[in-house]
Design an enzyme around this catalytic site. Structure first.
Site, mmCIF file in Angstrom:
data_model
loop_
_atom_site.group_PDB
_atom_site.id
_atom_site.type_symbol
_atom_site.label_atom_id
_atom_site.label_comp_id
_atom_site.label_asym_id
_atom_site.label_seq_id
_atom_site.Cartn_x
_atom_site.Cartn_y
_atom_site.Cartn_z
ATOM 1 N N TYR A 56 0.735 -1.144 -0.013
ATOM 2 C CA TYR A 56 -0.003 -0.079 0.169
ATOM 3 C C TYR A 56 0.765 1.433 0.021
ATOM 4 O O TYR A 56 0.435 2.160 -0.264
ATOM 5 C CB TYR A 56 -0.839 -0.117 1.278
ATOM 6 N N HIS A 114 0.312 -11.403 2.249
ATOM 7 C CA HIS A 114 -0.934 -10.581 1.324
ATOM 8 C C HIS A 114 -1.616 -11.572 0.123
ATOM 9 O O HIS A 114 -2.855 -11.286 -0.104
ATOM 10 C CB HIS A 114 -0.324 -9.369 0.651
#
Length: 310
Positions: A56, A114
């Site tokens: 991110y 992730h």
């Protein structure tokens, strides 16, 4: 200001996680300054759980925002995610240590991996890796290779727990198939505490929901309101049920996830919406209402289907 009371959910480790977290993905991508600015508002609204990820580009911003709060670390629950390019014990430990430095924290409450395989074509890959590094990533469609990689990744996360860097560990976007193959390995001594997956009334992934329930893994729903652009937030069933409880369609959708036993990660930059997303603990849904919402399922994903990876 009325203080929101956010209920917590017990994990399989005996520790607890707040039922609603504040996410720093999607529109926050690589906008660390915006995240730093919004943390104070999220905290004032009642959020104590903050979710970020290496890809991110928001860890430093979140860390700065947390530092500016000036509150005791024990008040907060911080989650991050190790990236698609970390598939060995050594790289996982290095990534977690890097996360802690960027966040300026001594430990993480929860670290998730992730993805069950490298998302080679994703735009973020080119931000962090050279073309040669991307070329050298494991083949995401080679089942044997990825089974080995997932095991080594998990052994790295287990090592992070041993080192005291992380309290609890889990995964993100893992399917039943991925979890079954990981858990059958005798070297896996810690069962994932959390599996964070896309889940909302338009994408009811029943197989992963049932498997997580059977194995004691907490399902954490991301995109619990869809992408904010489809018809979910104006769905007539959600609006009708909301009218009964004097709640919005969004609050009904979020409460539905909680009623199913999941925790959720929400994302907004608007203070009023932050408060709305936490105002979920003063009403309950009937069994009939829960079933009506579940029946809205359209198998509609806004993010890639992780079952593409063997």
């Amino acid at each position: 200001m009325i203080k929101m009371v956010v209920s917590s959910i017990k994990l399989n480790t005996g520790r607890s996680i707040p039922g609603v977290g504040f996410g720093t993905g999607t529109s926050f991508f690589n906008r660390g300054d915006a995240v730093a600015d919004v943390v104070k508002h999220a905290y004032q609204a009642g959020f104590r759980s903050f979710d970020c990820a290496r890809i991110y580009g928001t860890e430093e911003g979140l860390g700065r925002g947390i530092a500016e709060l000036g509150v005791d670390r024990s008040e907060l629950y911080v989650t991050t995610k190790t990236p698609d390019w970390a598939w060995s014990k050594e790289t996982i430990v290095a990534e977690v240590e890097g996360c802690l430095k960027r966040l300026k924290l001594d430990y993480l409450d929860l670290v998730l991996h992730h993805s069950p395989a490298p998302r080679i074509g994703a735009k973020f890959m080119a931000t962090y890796l050279t073309p040669e590094e991307i070329k050298n990533l494991p083949d995401p469609l080679d089942e044997a290779v990825m089974d080995t990689c997932r095991l080594q990744m998990w052994l790295g996360l287990q090592l992070c727990v041993e080192k005291g860097l992380v309290r609890d560990i889990g995964v993100s976007n893992f399917t039943v198939n991925h979890l079954k193959k990981l858990l059958k390995n005798p070297e896996v001594t810690i069962t994932p505490a959390v599996n964070q997956v896309e889940f909302n009334p338009y994408i009811v992934d029943s197989p992963i929901q049932e498997y997580c329930k059977q194995t004691g893994i907490l399902l954490q729903a991301y995109a619990p309101l869809g992408n904010g652009k489809d018809m979910l937030l104006s769905d007539p069933v959600l609006e009708r049920i909301g009218g009964v409880h004097n709640k919005t369609a969004a609050q009904v959708a979020l409460r539905w996830s909680l009623e199913l036993g999941h925790c959720i990660v929400t994302k907004t930059e608007k203070f009023d919406r932050m408060k709305e997303n936490l105002d979920l603990f003063n009403f309950t849904l009937s069994r009939e209402e829960i079933d009506q919402i579940t029946a809205l399922n359209k198998n509609k994903r806004n993010f890639p289907d992780p079952s593409q990876f063997p």
